[in-house]
Motif scaffolding. Structure first.
Motif, PDB file in Angstrom:
ATOM      1  N   LEU A  99      55.613  40.850  40.095  1.00  0.00           N
ATOM      2  CA  LEU A  99      56.146  41.597  38.960  1.00  0.00           C
ATOM      3  C   LEU A  99      57.406  40.949  38.417  1.00  0.00           C
ATOM      4  O   LEU A  99      57.463  40.574  37.246  1.00  0.00           O
ATOM      5  N   TYR A 100      58.420  40.772  39.262  1.00  0.00           N
ATOM      6  CA  TYR A 100      59.678  40.239  38.749  1.00  0.00           C
ATOM      7  C   TYR A 100      60.537  39.677  39.885  1.00  0.00           C
ATOM      8  O   TYR A 100      60.605  40.254  40.970  1.00  0.00           O
ATOM      9  N   GLY A 101      61.181  38.557  39.581  1.00  0.00           N
ATOM     10  CA  GLY A 101      62.300  38.087  40.377  1.00  0.00           C
ATOM     11  C   GLY A 101      62.025  37.102  41.472  1.00  0.00           C
ATOM     12  O   GLY A 101      62.952  36.740  42.204  1.00  0.00           O
ATOM     13  N   GLU A 114      36.999  43.459  45.881  1.00  0.00           N
ATOM     14  CA  GLU A 114      37.918  43.015  44.823  1.00  0.00           C
ATOM     15  C   GLU A 114      37.529  41.631  44.314  1.00  0.00           C
ATOM     16  O   GLU A 114      37.005  40.793  45.054  1.00  0.00           O
ATOM     17  N   ARG A 115      37.807  41.392  43.035  1.00  0.00           N
ATOM     18  CA  ARG A 115      37.603  40.072  42.426  1.00  0.00           C
ATOM     19  C   ARG A 115      38.957  39.564  41.942  1.00  0.00           C
ATOM     20  O   ARG A 115      39.560  40.146  41.042  1.00  0.00           O
ATOM     21  N   ILE A 116      39.417  38.485  42.552  1.00  0.00           N
ATOM     22  CA  ILE A 116      40.727  37.929  42.230  1.00  0.00           C
ATOM     23  C   ILE A 116      40.551  36.751  41.292  1.00  0.00           C
ATOM     24  O   ILE A 116      39.773  35.832  41.568  1.00  0.00           O
ATOM     25  N   GLU A 117      41.256  36.785  40.188  1.00  0.00           N
ATOM     26  CA  GLU A 117      41.257  35.697  39.210  1.00  0.00           C
ATOM     27  C   GLU A 117      42.620  35.018  39.223  1.00  0.00           C
ATOM     28  O   GLU A 117      43.660  35.688  39.186  1.00  0.00           O
ATOM     29  N   SER A 118      42.627  33.692  39.269  1.00  0.00           N
ATOM     30  CA  SER A 118      43.881  32.944  39.226  1.00  0.00           C
ATOM     31  C   SER A 118      43.671  31.664  38.435  1.00  0.00           C
ATOM     32  O   SER A 118      42.633  30.999  38.586  1.00  0.00           O
ATOM     33  N   ASN A 119      44.619  31.318  37.597  1.00  0.00           N
ATOM     34  CA  ASN A 119      44.511  30.072  36.834  1.00  0.00           C
ATOM     35  C   ASN A 119      44.678  28.851  37.711  1.00  0.00           C
ATOM     36  O   ASN A 119      44.161  27.780  37.405  1.00  0.00           O
ATOM     37  N   ARG A 177      50.360  35.248  40.948  1.00  0.00           N
ATOM     38  CA  ARG A 177      49.840  35.446  39.607  1.00  0.00           C
ATOM     39  C   ARG A 177      50.321  36.780  39.048  1.00  0.00           C
ATOM     40  O   ARG A 177      50.469  37.744  39.785  1.00  0.00           O
ATOM     41  N   ARG A 178      50.589  36.834  37.755  1.00  0.00           N
ATOM     42  CA  ARG A 178      50.894  38.094  37.090  1.00  0.00           C
ATOM     43  C   ARG A 178      49.856  38.283  36.005  1.00  0.00           C
ATOM     44  O   ARG A 178      49.750  37.473  35.070  1.00  0.00           O
ATOM     45  N   LEU A 179      49.081  39.338  36.109  1.00  0.00           N
ATOM     46  CA  LEU A 179      47.871  39.473  35.306  1.00  0.00           C
ATOM     47  C   LEU A 179      48.143  39.659  33.822  1.00  0.00           C
ATOM     48  O   LEU A 179      47.283  39.343  32.996  1.00  0.00           O
TER      49      LEU A 179
END
Length: 892
Positions: free
Chosen positions: A277-279, A600-605, A612-614
């Protein structure tokens, strides 16, 4: 050490005004004890909003030393706290001690982590009962979650059953929209079940640094039933809060391989879509770049997060007050809608976090600094349609160096006193108006006490309800039933939004062969959960060259365009990397652990799966097929992609998602034989080993979620050196240790070949075989002396001083340099041993010279099979541990 003052604002005019700011202390006193006064007329706009707070004695230990607040210790117990509620934010309102009478009079307990329900009718908090005398630590009371209902004026422990309540340390509660409660705990319920599946006893896994039980997120019904685990970090996940979106935000301590970062993550109430999320990159946002953490974040009315920016271990229990723009920023200088910056953790023109304080507040871990604007210990939005907060704030206080009972005001004359330091904080409660930077005191602080947790019961809109995703509807029921999830990485060559390899070239079989593609396999690793010493006190020699243990889940081929789609096990901490054809890593592993829930299906570039942040809008470097019915250039005619599909997605849609394998298996699935011949297939299999395999026969036959490859040096690597090899041309049976030992076949002393000894002889100092130490550590070079005895090779070298300068001979009487016949100074000579560079580099098989010896044309070509080299390489890439199962290691 020079003291640092927060002097970026004009001079502090004690006691009431900070010049150059609009900050004003209403009704402030000037005795150095507190800038508050009792009996102040309440602010009408907040008079009807109930508040709750924790009042505690200023914490000192048995030796009279002030107790620091440990930001990375969720179970820290600081007795001397009490919980109060007032029906309105008014010093004249009746004060009710909610926890009075729960324990025998005079016994000290602790309370923290206050949170109100959105409708303003209920309060959750964590409380720990007083310490028991003459009782072992594991039999002391634990932290429990409690609830107070303002309407019925009733107090209850959420988990009513004593045995269940005391079965874990439960802290940091928060209400979910459906009435359930999310909280942080060391219970690790699902992780313990998986330990049983792995053939291990149930225990609370330690954090990555092995100092305490790991806290992760759990949920339970409002009556304490149906406790289940949500997150699977190897260090702490704690301080959760529920966002308006229904997502759970929380602080995650990422300490994989000493990453050591505390930042904000989110997850759904079912544990899916766990993401940054952040930081993560904003660790050094304290004063002058000091390390700082976002402590106890809470939602503000405007959607930002409110947190205390403070040191990890706080000697003043406070810090600066910051608002974090989580909707638009993932780091202080990283807008989620902008390209990835090179330094996202540095402050820029559009900061993701803003100090809400009236002036600079020092945030560091230097005890000599003095924050002229005091510190905030806690804050919460009033949710009353105004820009006001309820805060616990302590003004600047100085300790008289000549009288430890006297507190001085922060005047220039006092600041000039030699060795002046800050006095202990005296936090009192205030209404802080952000529009004009004014603080209105609620009531006087009491000397010897301070306020450390606050909450207001201003009602606010309910957060979005996110129902658990259901198998058979939103999730593949087959994956759910088999404890599996899917991982799709679009481009393993993508780094910070850039394709570093040129996948358009790599993806075309007419332009690139498989041997010319850098990435051949995706390697999936799993963290090994380590027990505390009460469960099993294994000897420290078990670790070897890294202070962790790892298991291999398996390998999956990387498709020509750099994409991967694979099944992965669920509810365990995972990391991935890419390897060459021999299974040796050619990339680092993911910097943080990630996990998946069943179905679950995890997508990552890219490979940074855990970060990753969706909702970030960075375009992938692998956009996939440009249209439906697309045929990737020069590939098999029947492999047809749909718009946007990567090669991995197209393959999975037509053939099923690839399963990992404990072996390395490659088949050319893509090259069109009308263009050129397919690349040669190969397989490096544990079944081909003549020594023990580190994976079960069942997992070698068919991979399932429970499959693990566990490599112990003593069980799986040393046998390779001891193995009788096929006879040579003279019909002599060959073993590695025949040459790599201190004795030849006739028992005569010899110099080990290549100065490398591969025998089982035990080293007295650390319970390791000699071969283990010689392979992965620089070794002393030996030679035979005139009597045939092995002795270290010694060579003369000039002596140097601490600065690296050559030391010369001097006259002992005069101190003058002694010169040689040419008038030059004579270096002091010392004899030193010669070392041989290590053959294997722990964590870097591909960079180890060992494997060059076995390559084509190398001196040892053909001595070991590729199956054996693969095993050695994956062991060293795991870090070169002596054991990767703590229960296989000897007891301490």
């Amino acid at each position: 050490m020079e003291r640092v003052f927060s002097m970026r604002v004009p001079h502090f005019l004690f006691p009431c005004i900070v010049a150059g700011t609009s900050f004003l202390l209403l009704n402030c006193g000037g005795n150095g004890e507190s800038n508050s006064s009792s009996g102040t007329k309440p602010d009408a706009a907040v008079a009807d909003i109930p508040i709750a707070y924790v009042k505690r004695s200023v914490p000192f230990d048995e030796d009279g030393e002030f107790i620091n607040q440990e930001g990375l210790n969720p179970s820290q117990f600081v007795p001397g706290a009490e919980l109060f509620v007032r029906e309105r934010a008014d010093a004249n309102a009746a004060e009710i001690n909610l926890t009075d009478g729960l324990f025998p009079e005079g016994e000290l307990y602790d309370v923290k982590d206050l949170v109100a329900s959105n409708d303003g009718t209920k309060l959750l908090f964590a409380m720990r009962a007083p310490e028991l005398e003459n009782v072992d630590p594991d039999e002391q009371p634990t932290w429990n979650i409690w609830e107070y209902n303002l309407e019925t004026e009733t107090l209850r422990r959420v988990i009513a059953n004593d045995i269940t309540a005391e079965d874990g340390q439960d802290v940091s509660p928060a209400y979910l929209p459906d009435g359930r409660i999310v909280f942080a705990s060391n219970r690790q319920l699902r992780s313990k079940a998986i330990l049983l599946d792995d053939g291990k006893p149930q225990y609370e896994a330690q954090t990555d640094n092995r100092r305490e039980d790991g806290f992760v997120l759990h949920v339970m019904d409002e009556d304490g039933a149906n406790i289940s685990q949500l997150t699977y970090n190897q260090s702490h996940d704690y301080q959760p809060l529920v966002l308006a979106s229904g997502q759970i935000a929380y602080n995650r301590w990422s300490n994989k391989e000493a990453t050591n970062r505390l930042s904000l993550f989110t997850t759904r109430p079912d544990g899916q879509d766990t993401q940054e999320l952040y930081g993560y990159n904003s660790q050094s946002t304290g004063t002058d770049g000091a390390d700082a953490i976002f402590y106890h974040p809470r939602v503000m009315a405007d959607g930002r997060l409110l947190a205390v920016l403070r040191a990890r271990e706080s000697s003043n229990w406070g810090g600066d007050l910051v608002a974090i723009d989580i909707d638009n920023y993932s780091d202080i200088n990283q807008d989620v809608n902008q390209p990835i910056t090179d330094e996202p953790g540095l402050a820029g023109d559009l900061p993701g976090q803003e100090s809400l304080a009236f002036g600079d507040i020092i945030v560091d871990d230097d005890p000599t600094t003095i924050s002229l604007n005091g510190y905030f210990a806690a804050a919460t939005d009033l949710f009353d349609d105004t820009a006001r907060l309820l805060v616990a704030w302590s003004d600047c206080r100085l300790q008289d160096p000549d009288d430890d009972t006297r507190v001085l005001a922060c005047l220039d004359s006092n600041l000039a006193i030699a060795d002046i330091t800050e006095a202990r904080p005296l936090y009192s409660l205030w209404i802080y108006n952000l529009e004009n930077n004014t603080l209105q005191p609620l009531f006087a602080a009491t000397p010897g006490y301070m306020y450390t947790d606050v909450v207001a019961f201003g009602p606010r809109a309910e957060d979005t309800f996110l129902a658990d995703r259901q198998g058979g509807v939103e999730l593949d029921q087959g994956l759910v039933d088999n404890a599996l999830a899917e991982l799709h990485i679009r481009n393993v060559y993508e780094v910070a939004g850039v394709d570093i390899a040129g996948i358009s070239l790599l993806a075309d079989p007419a332009l690139t062969t498989a041997d010319d593609r850098p990435a051949r396999f995706l390697k999936i690793e799993k963290a090994v959960s380590l027990p505390d010493r009460d469960v099993y006190d294994f000897d420290g020699s078990a670790f070897g060259f890294a202070n962790n243990m790892r298991e291999i889940i398996g390998y999956v081929p990387v498709e020509p365009d750099g994409s991967v789609k694979t099944l992965i096990p669920t509810d365990v901490a995972l990391a991935v990397s890419i390897t060459n054809a021999l299974g040796q890593r050619i990339s680092g592993t993911t910097s943080v652990w990630f996990s998946a829930r069943p179905g679950e299906r995890i997508e990552s570039n890219d490979l940074s799966v855990g970060l990753r942040r969706l909702d970030a809008t960075h375009d992938t470097t692998n956009p996939g097929a440009p249209m439906n019915g697309y045929h990737f250039p020069n590939t098999e005619p029947l492999l047809i992609a749909q718009a946007g599909e990567t090669m991995a997605e197209a393959w999975s849609r037509m053939n099923g998602t690839r399963r990992p394998s404990v072996d390395l298996i490659f088949n050319d699935d893509w090259t069109d034989t009308a263009v050129r011949a397919k690349d040669a297939s190969f397989s490096y299999l544990y079944a081909n080993l003549l020594t023990a395999a580190p994976a079960s026969d069942a997992c070698q036959s068919e991979w399932v979620a429970a499959c693990r490859t566990v490599i112990n040096y003593q069980d799986h690597i040393q046998p390779l050196w001891d193995l009788d090899r096929p006879p040579d041309a003279m019909n002599n049976v060959i073993t590695c240790i025949a040459c790599h030992s201190r004795q030849d076949a006739m028992g005569a002393t010899q110099v080990p070949a290549g100065q490398l000894e591969l025998t089982q002889s035990q080293l007295d100092t650390n319970n390791h075989y000699r071969s283990f130490e010689e392979l992965a550590a620089d070794d002393i070079v030996y030679e035979l002396d005139a009597e045939g005895i092995l002795v270290p090779v010694m060579v003369p070298v000039p002596e140097v001083d601490a600065d690296g300068n050559i030391v010369y001979e001097t006259d002992l009487v005069t101190g003058d340099l002694i010169l040689d016949g040419n008038g030059d100074p004579i270096p002091v000579i010392q004899m030193t041993t010669v070392t041989e560079p290590r053959a294997l580099i722990p964590g870097n098989a591909a960079g180890s010279r060992f494997f060059d010896l076995f390559a084509a044309g190398g001196s040892h070509a053909g001595y070991l099979s590729n199956d054996e080299l693969k095993l050695i390489g994956e062991w060293i890439d795991l870090g070169g541990q002596y054991y990767n199962n703590p229960f296989d290691a000897p007891e301490n």
